[in-house]
Design an enzyme around this catalytic site. Structure first.
Site, PDB file in Angstrom:
ATOM      1  N   LYS A  13      36.666  58.754  52.791  1.00 54.13           N
ATOM      2  CA  LYS A  13      37.180  57.424  53.108  1.00 54.13           C
ATOM      3  C   LYS A  13      36.061  56.507  53.596  1.00 54.13           C
ATOM      4  O   LYS A  13      35.946  55.358  53.158  1.00 54.13           O
ATOM      5  CB  LYS A  13      38.291  57.524  54.163  1.00 54.13           C
ATOM      6  N   THR A  14      35.255  57.024  54.518  1.00 51.60           N
ATOM      7  CA  THR A  14      34.141  56.238  55.019  1.00 51.60           C
ATOM      8  C   THR A  14      33.185  55.888  53.886  1.00 51.60           C
ATOM      9  O   THR A  14      32.732  54.750  53.765  1.00 51.60           O
ATOM     10  CB  THR A  14      33.381  57.029  56.094  1.00 51.60           C
ATOM     11  N   HIS A  56      57.096  75.804  40.679  1.00 50.32           N
ATOM     12  CA  HIS A  56      58.072  74.850  41.193  1.00 50.32           C
ATOM     13  C   HIS A  56      57.905  73.476  40.532  1.00 50.32           C
ATOM     14  O   HIS A  56      58.860  72.903  40.018  1.00 50.32           O
ATOM     15  CB  HIS A  56      57.909  74.752  42.709  1.00 50.32           C
ATOM     16  N   GLU A  57      56.665  72.990  40.539  1.00 48.85           N
ATOM     17  CA  GLU A  57      56.436  71.660  39.986  1.00 48.85           C
ATOM     18  C   GLU A  57      56.671  71.618  38.483  1.00 48.85           C
ATOM     19  O   GLU A  57      57.246  70.669  37.965  1.00 48.85           O
ATOM     20  CB  GLU A  57      55.013  71.181  40.310  1.00 48.85           C
TER      21      GLU A  57
HETATM   22  P1  ADP Z   1      36.265  60.684  55.768  1.00 52.61           P
HETATM   23  O1  ADP Z   1      35.844  59.334  56.208  1.00 52.61           O
HETATM   24  O2  ADP Z   1      37.363  60.668  54.732  1.00 52.61           O
HETATM   25  O3  ADP Z   1      36.564  61.645  56.861  1.00 52.61           O
HETATM   26  P2  ADP Z   1      33.566  60.801  54.849  1.00 52.61           P
HETATM   27  O4  ADP Z   1      33.512  59.635  53.947  1.00 52.61           O
HETATM   28  O5  ADP Z   1      32.987  60.632  56.204  1.00 52.61           O
HETATM   29  O6  ADP Z   1      35.047  61.342  54.962  1.00 52.61           O
HETATM   30  O7  ADP Z   1      32.889  62.037  54.098  1.00 52.61           O
HETATM   31  C1  ADP Z   1      32.091  62.935  54.784  1.00 52.61           C
HETATM   32  C2  ADP Z   1      31.044  63.502  53.852  1.00 52.61           C
HETATM   33  O8  ADP Z   1      31.637  64.313  52.847  1.00 52.61           O
HETATM   34  C3  ADP Z   1      30.285  62.451  53.092  1.00 52.61           C
HETATM   35  O9  ADP Z   1      29.173  62.023  53.797  1.00 52.61           O
HETATM   36  C4  ADP Z   1      29.900  63.169  51.806  1.00 52.61           C
HETATM   37  O10 ADP Z   1      28.711  63.875  51.975  1.00 52.61           O
HETATM   38  C5  ADP Z   1      31.000  64.152  51.608  1.00 52.61           C
HETATM   39  N1  ADP Z   1      32.003  63.678  50.653  1.00 52.61           N
HETATM   40  C6  ADP Z   1      33.326  63.488  50.907  1.00 52.61           C
HETATM   41  N2  ADP Z   1      33.979  63.075  49.808  1.00 52.61           N
HETATM   42  C7  ADP Z   1      33.066  62.971  48.829  1.00 52.61           C
HETATM   43  C8  ADP Z   1      33.136  62.577  47.446  1.00 52.61           C
HETATM   44  N3  ADP Z   1      34.290  62.196  46.871  1.00 52.61           N
HETATM   45  N4  ADP Z   1      31.985  62.599  46.741  1.00 52.61           N
HETATM   46  C9  ADP Z   1      30.823  62.981  47.311  1.00 52.61           C
HETATM   47  N5  ADP Z   1      30.704  63.346  48.591  1.00 52.61           N
HETATM   48  C10 ADP Z   1      31.795  63.367  49.356  1.00 52.61           C
HETATM   49 ZN    ZN Z   2      60.389  70.101  44.357  1.00 52.84          ZN
END
Ligand code: ADP
Ligand code: ZN
Length: 609
Positions: free
Chosen positions: A211-212, A428-429
């Site tokens: 998300k970040t 199930h799905e």
């Molecule tokens: P959240 O904010 O959802 O908790 P982050 O964005 O902080 O997650 O992700 C943490 C780390 O995980 C990132 O710095 C990256 O290294 C890795 N990561 C998570 N999702 C992905 C993705 N879709 N592709 C590549 N790296 C990812």
């Molecule tokens: Zn169901």
């Protein structure tokens, strides 16, 4: 609401004392302890001494170079310079590379006075205060006023240049965020059309799903400043701090617009008020939340500040936050499926040197249920293991080993389905989807997944209605009920066993069956008699039954009959198509997510044979 305002004064009071003590320590005692005979010289002198072969021990650091003369009597210090041949020249001059003891006094003692003692005082005071608060606040949640976190990182305007391409998988989330990027590129296009962007967008998904990263990527793609604030870090600090941080943040953001403001862990302030949890009386949280709401309402739609917030508990958010004009758009960021996991591994494996035998597909398969962050961690653990074994190249065994290290951490969190559970969910799905497809009236499936969702569902089958439907025939409703029962029916057919996984299906099927009788007049027995009055058609169908107790009994029995008939039908359909069920379930089990097209391909592919 509990009043816990009283610590306001003492808190600052105690903090000041501690600060004063640390200040005094640093002023008088630290110099005394670490007083060392370091002579600062210029770089020229250093070079001369090398030439004269007068260097004893030398220690080259990023910020300084420490060295002694041949007799080791004086310690010299100089600043570093760009000097590529330095190491060679030092070596030639016979200098020894090693640690130059800078502080003749015991380093332990100085460490104690400069670092450990102040920390001890801090911790001690914190404990004392939290105990005091505990008694004041009736012991409820008083710890959150303690000093669990002493530093509040507030906002980091950053342009790390993260792009969407750095975020592997998550195509749906990227697609929904693309519009924001477009808007930030050319806000005029939108203002001219009279369209205003949503002010707030909620990224919803489990921790570590990126998300970040996505929020940063939006900023990176649109080339605008990125402000971030992590709520949980300051909400436990001084009273009034949160609100002022929020005010400050928005002030800066407005100056720098267009820009992205990212609020991590918004549930820490945005929790439902008066929820009866231990947070009931935390008016620090409430103040911060109110400030945030005020700020969001305060600016007009098109001033170019887009607020992204992340949470993994959307259901616990205060409704005030999700009201139109605030965080009224949701972007799900779910755990990656097999393909997504492989892509994420590909991104992170670039940072290390993989051996030729590395097979990411297998690793992705083994790491079922892992989030992006966990996958990144797996690669890193593997690299560490390689180093421990004296290698720089990461091989398959390293990766496989580290899955266990990392997975052991998260399996406890219960986030991952066991293999057998996964198989059951797959059946199930597919049961839902297959029953839907086998009945001519049912809408085709669009997507089936067995990746656990944020909503708590273990899997789901997404159906698309072809075209808008305002009217449903009796047969269509019956088929729909059959589809709802299809999940459970598949479990029965395949395993001869039933699980708790169907609770939502049961609710839905029952609702439909009841509505057939009481609202749509679709049964022989009751004909077109209204049994139920809908009080408010638009607000979730708040309704009350208006019939005698005897009739109610009859309705209940009829509901059971309706559902049972459809359940039997679903079971029969699946038994007749057992092979398709097995094949589809196996396919879903392996791929974790399949599209409607893939589903139909397998379904039709078999019919040809
Ligand atoms: P959240 O904010 O959802 O908790 P982050 O964005 O902080 O997650 O992700 C943490 C780390 O995980 C990132 O710095 C990256 O290294 C890795 N990561 C998570 N999702 C992905 C993705 N879709 N592709 C590549 N790296 C990812
Ligand atoms: Zn169901």
């Amino acid at each position: 609401m509990k009043e816990v305002k009283s610590p306001k004064k003492p808190l600052i009071y105690y903090y000041s004392i501690v600060l004063l003590i640390i200040f005094l320590f640093n002023l008088f005692i630290t110099p005394m302890i670490s007083q060392s005979q370091v002579v600062e010289v210029d770089y020229g002198r250093f070079m001369d001494m090398i030439e004269e072969e007068d260097i004893g021990v030398v220690q080259v650091e990023d910020t300084q170079i420490l060295f002694t003369d041949k007799e080791n009597t004086v310690v010299y210090k100089t600043g570093p310079m760009e000097d590529p041949t330095l190491t060679q020249r030092l070596h030639d001059s016979g200098a020894e590379f090693g640690r130059v003891i800078e502080e003749p006094t015991s380093p332990l003692l100085s460490l104690f006075f400069t670092t450990i003692l102040p920390i001890l005082i801090f911790v001690g005071l914190g404990q004392y205060m939290s105990r005091k608060l505990m008694s004041q606040a009736g012991g409820k949640n008083a710890m959150s006023f303690g000093m669990g976190k002493s530093s509040a990182k507030v906002y980091v305007p950053s342009t790390q240049g993260i792009r969407f391409s750095d975020v592997a998988g998550e195509d749906e989330a990227k697609e929904s965020l693309q519009e924001i990027v477009d808007y930030l590129h050319d806000p005029k296009k939108y203002t001219e059309a009279g369209a205003s962007m949503p002010k707030g967008i909620l990224l919803v998904g489990p921790p570590g799903t990126g998300k970040t990263m996505l929020a940063k990527a939006v900023a990176g793609e649109s080339n605008v400043p990125f402000f971030s604030i992590s709520v949980s870090e300051f909400v436990e600090m001084f009273v009034g701090m949160g609100a002022s941080k929020v005010r400050d943040l928005f002030k800066q953001a407005k100056e720098k617009a267009p820009c992205i403001v990212f609020i991590d862990e918004i549930d820490a302030i945005g929790q439902k008020r008066n929820s009866g949890s231990g947070y009931g009386g935390n008016d620090e949280r409430e103040q911060t939340l109110n400030q945030l709401l005020t700020e969001m309402d305060g600016f007009e739609g098109n001033n170019g500040v887009i607020i992204l917030a992340a949470t993994n508990r959307p259901e616990s958010l205060d409704p005030a936050l999700t009201r139109p004009g605030r965080f009224d758009r949701r972007v799900p960021v779910e755990l990656p499926d097999l393909k997504g996991r492989e892509e994420i591994l590909k991104v992170h494996i670039r940072k290390v040197k993989p051996a030729a035998d590395v097979d990411l597909h297998t690793i992705a398969r083994m790491a079922a249920g892992a989030s992006g962050a966990e996958l990144a961690n797996i690669v890193n653990e593997a690299a560490l293991r390689a180093v421990r074994n004296g290698r720089t190249i990461v091989c398959q065994a390293d990766l496989e080993e580290s899955i266990e290290v990392v997975i052991a951490g998260y399996q406890k969190k219960n986030a991952v389905l066991s293999d057998q559970e996964k198989r059951v969910v797959a059946y199930h799905e597919i049961g839902h989807a297959l029953v839907a497809a086998l009945q001519s009236h049912s809408a085709p499936v669009q997507k089936i997944t067995i990746i656990p969702r944020t909503s708590g569902a273990l899997g789901y089958t997404m159906q698309v209605e072809t075209g808008d439907k305002y009217l449903m025939t009796k047969e269509e409703i019956e088929d729909k009920i059959a589809t709802f029962t299809g999940g459970r029916a598949a479990e029965e057919v395949a395993f001869g066993q039933i699980t708790t996984g169907a609770s939502n299906d049961i609710e839905q099927a029952t609702k439909l069956a009841r509505a057939m009788i009481t609202r749509y007049g679709m049964t022989e027995e009751f004909d077109m008699v209204a049994m139920e009055t809908v009080n408010n058609r638009y607000l979730g169908g708040d309704s009350s039954l208006s019939c005698s107790a005897d009739t109610q009994n009859k309705i209940d029995r009829k509901v059971v009959e309706l559902v049972r008939t459809q359940h039997q039908k679903a079971k029969q359909l699946l038994e007749q198509n057992r092979e398709k069920l097995d094949r589809l379930a196996q396919f879903l089990y392996e791929k974790e997510t399949i599209t409607g097209e893939e589903f139909m391909e397998i379904l039709k592919g078999e019919e040809k044979e």
